[in-house]
Scaffold this motif. Sequence first.
Motif, PDB file in Angstrom:
ATOM      1  N   THR B 130       0.848  -1.195   0.000  1.00 54.89           N
ATOM      2  CA  THR B 130       0.000   0.000   0.000  1.00 54.89           C
ATOM      3  C   THR B 130       0.886   1.248   0.000  1.00 54.89           C
ATOM      4  N   GLY B 131       1.918   1.238   0.835  1.00 56.76           N
ATOM      5  CA  GLY B 131       2.922   2.310   0.845  1.00 56.76           C
ATOM      6  C   GLY B 131       4.234   1.795   0.290  1.00 56.76           C
ATOM      7  N   GLY B 150       4.830   8.172   3.624  1.00 55.42           N
ATOM      8  CA  GLY B 150       3.369   8.070   3.662  1.00 55.42           C
ATOM      9  C   GLY B 150       2.703   8.671   2.434  1.00 55.42           C
ATOM     10  N   HIS B 151       1.382   8.453   2.322  1.00 49.28           N
ATOM     11  CA  HIS B 151       0.721   8.746   1.050  1.00 49.28           C
ATOM     12  C   HIS B 151       0.562  10.232   0.758  1.00 49.28           C
ATOM     13  N   ASP B 155       5.416   7.974  -0.803  1.00 52.82           N
ATOM     14  CA  ASP B 155       4.899   6.666  -1.214  1.00 52.82           C
ATOM     15  C   ASP B 155       4.979   6.435  -2.712  1.00 52.82           C
ATOM     16  N   SER B 158       4.325   2.946  -4.809  1.00 48.20           N
ATOM     17  CA  SER B 158       3.467   2.063  -4.023  1.00 48.20           C
ATOM     18  C   SER B 158       2.152   1.779  -4.738  1.00 48.20           C
ATOM     19  N   ALA B 210      -6.042   4.999   1.983  1.00 42.82           N
ATOM     20  CA  ALA B 210      -4.980   4.548   1.090  1.00 42.82           C
ATOM     21  C   ALA B 210      -5.112   3.086   0.645  1.00 42.82           C
TER      22      ALA B 210
END
Lengths: 316, 316
Positions: B130-131, B150-151, B155, B158, B210
């Motif tokens: 996801t990340g 992080g998103h 990221d 990802s 996310a």
Amino acid sequence: MQPGDRAGLHVLGLDGGGSHTQCLVLNGSGQEVGRGSGGPSNHQSVGVEAAQAALASALAEALASAGHPALAAACFGMAGLDRDEDYRILRRMADAVLPDPPAEIVHDTLIALVGGTAGRRSGVAIIAGTGSSVVAYAPDGRAARSGGWGHLLGDEGSGFDIGRRALNAATRARDGRGPQTALTERLPAAVGVPTLEALADRIYLDGWAAPQIAALAPAVLAAARAGDRVAGEILAVAADELALAAVATIRALGAQEQAFEVVLSGGIFQGSPEIIERVRQGIARQAPHADAHLPRREPVWGAAWLALQTITSPRA
Amino acid sequence: MQPGDRAGLHVLGLDGGGSHTQCLVLNGSGQEVGRGSGGPSNHQSVGVEAAQAALASALAEALASAGHPALAAACFGMAGLDRDEDYRILRRMADAVLPDPPAEIVHDTLIALVGGTAGRRSGVAIIAGTGSSVVAYAPDGRAARSGGWGHLLGDEGSGFDIGRRALNAATRARDGRGPQTALTERLPAAVGVPTLEALADRIYLDGWAAPQIAALAPAVLAAARAGDRVAGEILAVAADELALAAVATIRALGAQEQAFEVVLSGGIFQGSPEIIERVRQGIARQAPHADAHLPRREPVWGAAWLALQTITSPRA
């Protein structure tokens, strides 16, 4: 309705948005006689109850300040008017706060265009604040939209987009994956934290939403003005995206060779002549007779003007 | 501790992640004798109480299946180990569920590397689910990180990044701002809604996070395989970003000319030889002696192996 009849009449315009609600009363000569404001009235973000309360509050304040005139017409320009279901919700809200006369409900981009052009119903409105969207209206009533997909699917050229790209550029610089940039210091400083890591903590632990990311845009502008190339490139990309969205709507209406106005509305254009100039150039390359400028009047004036038209046009 | 002494000993490894917790018991010869699992144990996302419960559950299951052996050592590889404060929280959690022996607590990227290389403590781990994040460990113990922001800040490469870019490409195509792409049909179809507009409604009205955006990545892969150029370009950019992050860590450690392994860990690499090959090529251009491959063993095995080392290494 004959000319002359309307001197004693009054109309009301309302601008219902995601951050506030504005309301304006004009007399039949188009002069402002009352004004009121309220909180956010986008039912999609604050819910129907709070949105309706904000409408009622702005309306009451405007009508009181105008001395409670009888209204001949009203027009509400509303954010969040995306689907048929939205129209039904907004219809009920508008009728609840103003049963008579029934308000015409239009998209908030139309009142931005009408206000921004001081009275035209055709042209292009580029709205770039926390989010971004573009709508073009042809003289025959056709419309074309571009953008307005929100921060997860789009919002190119918006404050959120600029803030997100700046955060990403800063982390890339920090990791050695991208060019060095003053954003690694300027973004934390803008929020009052010491480091980029502390800023990342703040963003995730406090659960930042799009408006807070968008609020970083002025720091990007400041960095660009101080000569930071990475920040300058982010703003150039944002301007190019807004121009591209405008050109897409102009093409969709086949208006490339026509003369029309383009209203540059929203916080991104405020105090940023660099972005304005680049958007203007980007549009001019595809639509040379377009006249792009900052708004001449507020959106709420556009709403009131549309109401005034309904009592002065031949069909009335 | 002498060779031979450890035949009757047992060690425990634990992989505590954002989606699940794995636990493994090995005997002194490195053979698996017990296994357990639990829910997510990243305290940053699920909170300390739920995380600790997941650790306890996975531990109890593993120890029961191994016949409740006495443990000589334990190692927990934990997600969410970003700050000193995280370490203090994780220390308390680990001591609460396993007071004796105290578990060594390491970053989850280290157990991914040790598991992925079947026993090496140096090399590069690229984690893309996801990340995304990359960590490189030098033989002398130095480490370099890239990504993992992080998103909202990063990221790149990802599943979230691929999903977001795909959604954006679809909206650009729909607006006439970008090239046509099968993603305008494939993304709604992947979610079971009829149109891109319906997908946008779903994303915002249901408040997608996310992981849900990341779950669109397989649809992008399918579109690319069916010949969609826009989808192919999105995957190429993702692979290039992962290679760039890896190269940044390799450069930070000055390891360009050295031979080492690169573990390609996480869902993005599963079943996607195209991405693996492009990441491999991107790294090889800068670090020609790097050997990039899928994980040889699970991260939880890496944790158990680290525990085993503490009872067999000269310092024990």
